[in-house]
Design a protein around this motif. Structure first.
Motif, PDB file in Angstrom:
ATOM      1  N   LEU A   1      12.040   4.255   3.982  1.00  0.00           N
ATOM      2  CA  LEU A   1      11.179   3.974   2.850  1.00  0.00           C
ATOM      3  C   LEU A   1      10.019   3.078   3.231  1.00  0.00           C
ATOM      4  O   LEU A   1       9.000   3.054   2.560  1.00  0.00           O
ATOM      5  CB  LEU A   1      11.973   3.324   1.711  1.00  0.00           C
ATOM      6  CG  LEU A   1      12.986   4.223   1.018  1.00  0.00           C
ATOM      7  CD1 LEU A   1      13.739   3.434  -0.034  1.00  0.00           C
ATOM      8  CD2 LEU A   1      12.346   5.439   0.410  1.00  0.00           C
TER       9      LEU A   1
ATOM     10  N   LEU B   1      15.627  -4.496  -0.531  1.00  0.00           N
ATOM     11  CA  LEU B   1      15.405  -3.170  -1.107  1.00  0.00           C
ATOM     12  C   LEU B   1      15.952  -3.118  -2.530  1.00  0.00           C
ATOM     13  O   LEU B   1      17.114  -3.461  -2.767  1.00  0.00           O
ATOM     14  CB  LEU B   1      16.089  -2.078  -0.286  1.00  0.00           C
ATOM     15  CG  LEU B   1      16.019  -0.662  -0.882  1.00  0.00           C
ATOM     16  CD1 LEU B   1      14.593  -0.129  -0.863  1.00  0.00           C
ATOM     17  CD2 LEU B   1      16.955   0.278  -0.158  1.00  0.00           C
ATOM     18  N   LYS B   2      15.125  -2.676  -3.456  1.00  0.00           N
ATOM     19  CA  LYS B   2      15.515  -2.483  -4.858  1.00  0.00           C
ATOM     20  C   LYS B   2      15.092  -1.072  -5.248  1.00  0.00           C
ATOM     21  O   LYS B   2      13.916  -0.719  -5.141  1.00  0.00           O
ATOM     22  CB  LYS B   2      14.804  -3.472  -5.784  1.00  0.00           C
ATOM     23  CG  LYS B   2      14.904  -4.921  -5.368  1.00  0.00           C
ATOM     24  CD  LYS B   2      16.245  -5.507  -5.685  1.00  0.00           C
ATOM     25  CE  LYS B   2      16.223  -6.996  -5.389  1.00  0.00           C
ATOM     26  NZ  LYS B   2      17.312  -7.479  -4.640  1.00  0.00           N
ATOM     27  N   VAL B   3      16.042  -0.244  -5.681  1.00  0.00           N
ATOM     28  CA  VAL B   3      15.753   1.113  -6.127  1.00  0.00           C
ATOM     29  C   VAL B   3      16.261   1.254  -7.550  1.00  0.00           C
ATOM     30  O   VAL B   3      17.383   0.842  -7.852  1.00  0.00           O
ATOM     31  CB  VAL B   3      16.445   2.169  -5.233  1.00  0.00           C
ATOM     32  CG1 VAL B   3      16.103   3.571  -5.705  1.00  0.00           C
ATOM     33  CG2 VAL B   3      16.062   1.992  -3.775  1.00  0.00           C
TER      34      VAL B   3
ATOM     35  N   GLN C   1      10.521  -2.809  -1.266  1.00  0.00           N
ATOM     36  CA  GLN C   1      11.213  -3.435  -0.153  1.00  0.00           C
ATOM     37  C   GLN C   1      10.257  -4.263   0.677  1.00  0.00           C
ATOM     38  O   GLN C   1       9.110  -3.879   0.909  1.00  0.00           O
ATOM     39  CB  GLN C   1      11.871  -2.383   0.748  1.00  0.00           C
ATOM     40  CG  GLN C   1      12.697  -3.020   1.857  1.00  0.00           C
ATOM     41  CD  GLN C   1      13.477  -2.011   2.659  1.00  0.00           C
ATOM     42  OE1 GLN C   1      13.088  -0.852   2.758  1.00  0.00           O
ATOM     43  NE2 GLN C   1      14.576  -2.447   3.239  1.00  0.00           N
TER      44      GLN C   1
ATOM     45  N   PHE D   1      11.053   2.212  -6.006  1.00  0.00           N
ATOM     46  CA  PHE D   1      11.654   1.337  -5.006  1.00  0.00           C
ATOM     47  C   PHE D   1      10.645   0.279  -4.591  1.00  0.00           C
ATOM     48  O   PHE D   1       9.433   0.445  -4.745  1.00  0.00           O
ATOM     49  CB  PHE D   1      12.134   2.124  -3.777  1.00  0.00           C
ATOM     50  CG  PHE D   1      11.026   2.489  -2.835  1.00  0.00           C
ATOM     51  CD1 PHE D   1      10.683   1.662  -1.778  1.00  0.00           C
ATOM     52  CD2 PHE D   1      10.316   3.658  -3.017  1.00  0.00           C
ATOM     53  CE1 PHE D   1       9.642   2.000  -0.921  1.00  0.00           C
ATOM     54  CE2 PHE D   1       9.288   4.018  -2.163  1.00  0.00           C
ATOM     55  CZ  PHE D   1       8.951   3.185  -1.116  1.00  0.00           C
TER      56      PHE D   1
ATOM     57  N   THR E   1      20.692  -1.975  -4.636  1.00  0.00           N
ATOM     58  CA  THR E   1      20.120  -3.147  -3.979  1.00  0.00           C
ATOM     59  C   THR E   1      20.772  -3.317  -2.624  1.00  0.00           C
ATOM     60  O   THR E   1      21.983  -3.167  -2.479  1.00  0.00           O
ATOM     61  CB  THR E   1      20.375  -4.419  -4.823  1.00  0.00           C
ATOM     62  OG1 THR E   1      19.866  -4.220  -6.136  1.00  0.00           O
ATOM     63  CG2 THR E   1      19.722  -5.631  -4.200  1.00  0.00           C
TER      64      THR E   1
ATOM     65  N   GLU F   1      20.722   0.963 -10.479  1.00  0.00           N
ATOM     66  CA  GLU F   1      20.007   0.006  -9.629  1.00  0.00           C
ATOM     67  C   GLU F   1      20.757  -0.120  -8.316  1.00  0.00           C
ATOM     68  O   GLU F   1      21.912  -0.506  -8.304  1.00  0.00           O
ATOM     69  CB  GLU F   1      19.898  -1.351 -10.312  1.00  0.00           C
ATOM     70  CG  GLU F   1      19.050  -1.331 -11.562  1.00  0.00           C
ATOM     71  CD  GLU F   1      18.924  -2.700 -12.214  1.00  0.00           C
ATOM     72  OE1 GLU F   1      19.434  -3.698 -11.659  1.00  0.00           O
ATOM     73  OE2 GLU F   1      18.314  -2.760 -13.279  1.00  0.00           O
TER      74      GLU F   1
ATOM     75  N   GLU G   1       7.178   5.496  -5.803  1.00  0.00           N
ATOM     76  CA  GLU G   1       7.862   6.179  -6.887  1.00  0.00           C
ATOM     77  C   GLU G   1       7.740   7.683  -6.706  1.00  0.00           C
ATOM     78  O   GLU G   1       6.858   8.175  -6.005  1.00  0.00           O
ATOM     79  CB  GLU G   1       7.279   5.757  -8.235  1.00  0.00           C
ATOM     80  CG  GLU G   1       5.781   5.955  -8.315  1.00  0.00           C
ATOM     81  CD  GLU G   1       5.109   5.101  -9.370  1.00  0.00           C
ATOM     82  OE1 GLU G   1       5.648   4.039  -9.724  1.00  0.00           O
ATOM     83  OE2 GLU G   1       4.042   5.508  -9.831  1.00  0.00           O
TER      84      GLU G   1
ATOM     85  N   GLU H   1       6.255  -0.229  -1.645  1.00  0.00           N
ATOM     86  CA  GLU H   1       6.817   0.203  -2.915  1.00  0.00           C
ATOM     87  C   GLU H   1       6.344   1.613  -3.209  1.00  0.00           C
ATOM     88  O   GLU H   1       5.372   2.089  -2.608  1.00  0.00           O
ATOM     89  CB  GLU H   1       6.456  -0.749  -4.053  1.00  0.00           C
ATOM     90  CG  GLU H   1       4.982  -0.863  -4.333  1.00  0.00           C
ATOM     91  CD  GLU H   1       4.660  -1.889  -5.417  1.00  0.00           C
ATOM     92  OE1 GLU H   1       5.432  -2.853  -5.604  1.00  0.00           O
ATOM     93  OE2 GLU H   1       3.623  -1.715  -6.078  1.00  0.00           O
TER      94      GLU H   1
END
Length: 181
Positions: A13, A57-59, A90, A88, A53, A51, A102, A100
């Motif tokens: 990503l 990283l956050k998706v 990161q 996302f 994590t 979510e 989408e 980031e």
């Protein structure tokens, strides 16, 4: 499993700029409104405000389907809720650098180490809050093994005449005058 569920997705990503290396040693956390699994098919489906994590990283997605094959390879598909996008964010190694993006759907194949983004794809690199590069298209593929990537103008992954073109905008580097901090 051969590797953690999102191990290669984490670096994939981040595109050519590698994800924060420390994330690889962090646990994966998945929060959702519900999940159901099947031991026979080795699959789990998470639904409702999903979510994921892992370190930085956050998706976020409407739904996530995670499967494992006989050899232990993991396959994950993240789906957006109708009218929304999977997103996302990161951190990248070095300073206040972020990635980031989408898309309507994101697929990750652990065996081939390839991540694919489908429909309404937008990817951004940031220094702090300043966007330094932004790319848009309908299909994005990144290979973690070869570090090769491509943006295509059709969600099928095939370039099509008459479709909107892909686009990348790169901002000039901010160069500080000599002697200024």
């Amino acid at each position: 499993m051969k590797t953690p569920i999102l191990a290669c997705l984490l670096t994939a990503l981040a595109l050519p700029a590698l994800a924060e290396k420390a994330d690889a040693n962090k646990p994966i956390e998945i929060d959702a409104n519900a999940y159901k699994g099947n031991a026979l098919t080795q699959g789990v489906e998470y639904t409702g405000n999903v979510e994921l994590t892992r370190g930085t990283l956050k998706v976020r997605a409407g739904r996530a389907v995670v499967k494992e094959d006989e050899q232990g390879y993991t396959y994950i598909t993240l789906f957006a809720d109708p009218g929304k996008l999977v997103s996302f964010r990161q951190k990248r190694d070095g300073g206040d650098l972020w990635m980031e993006g989408e898309a309507e759907r994101i697929e990750y194949d652990d065996k081939s180490e390839v991540v694919k983004f489908f429909s309404r794809v937008k990817l951004r690199q940031l220094e702090g809050t300043r966007v330094t590069q932004e790319s848009t298209g309908e299909h994005f593929t990144y290979s973690n093994r070869t570090e090769a990537f491509s943006m295509i103008n059709d969600a099928s992954g095939t370039t099509r005449e008459g479709q909107p073109r892909v686009r990348t905008v790169s901002q000039p580097k901010v160069i500080k005058p000599a002697g200024k901090q």
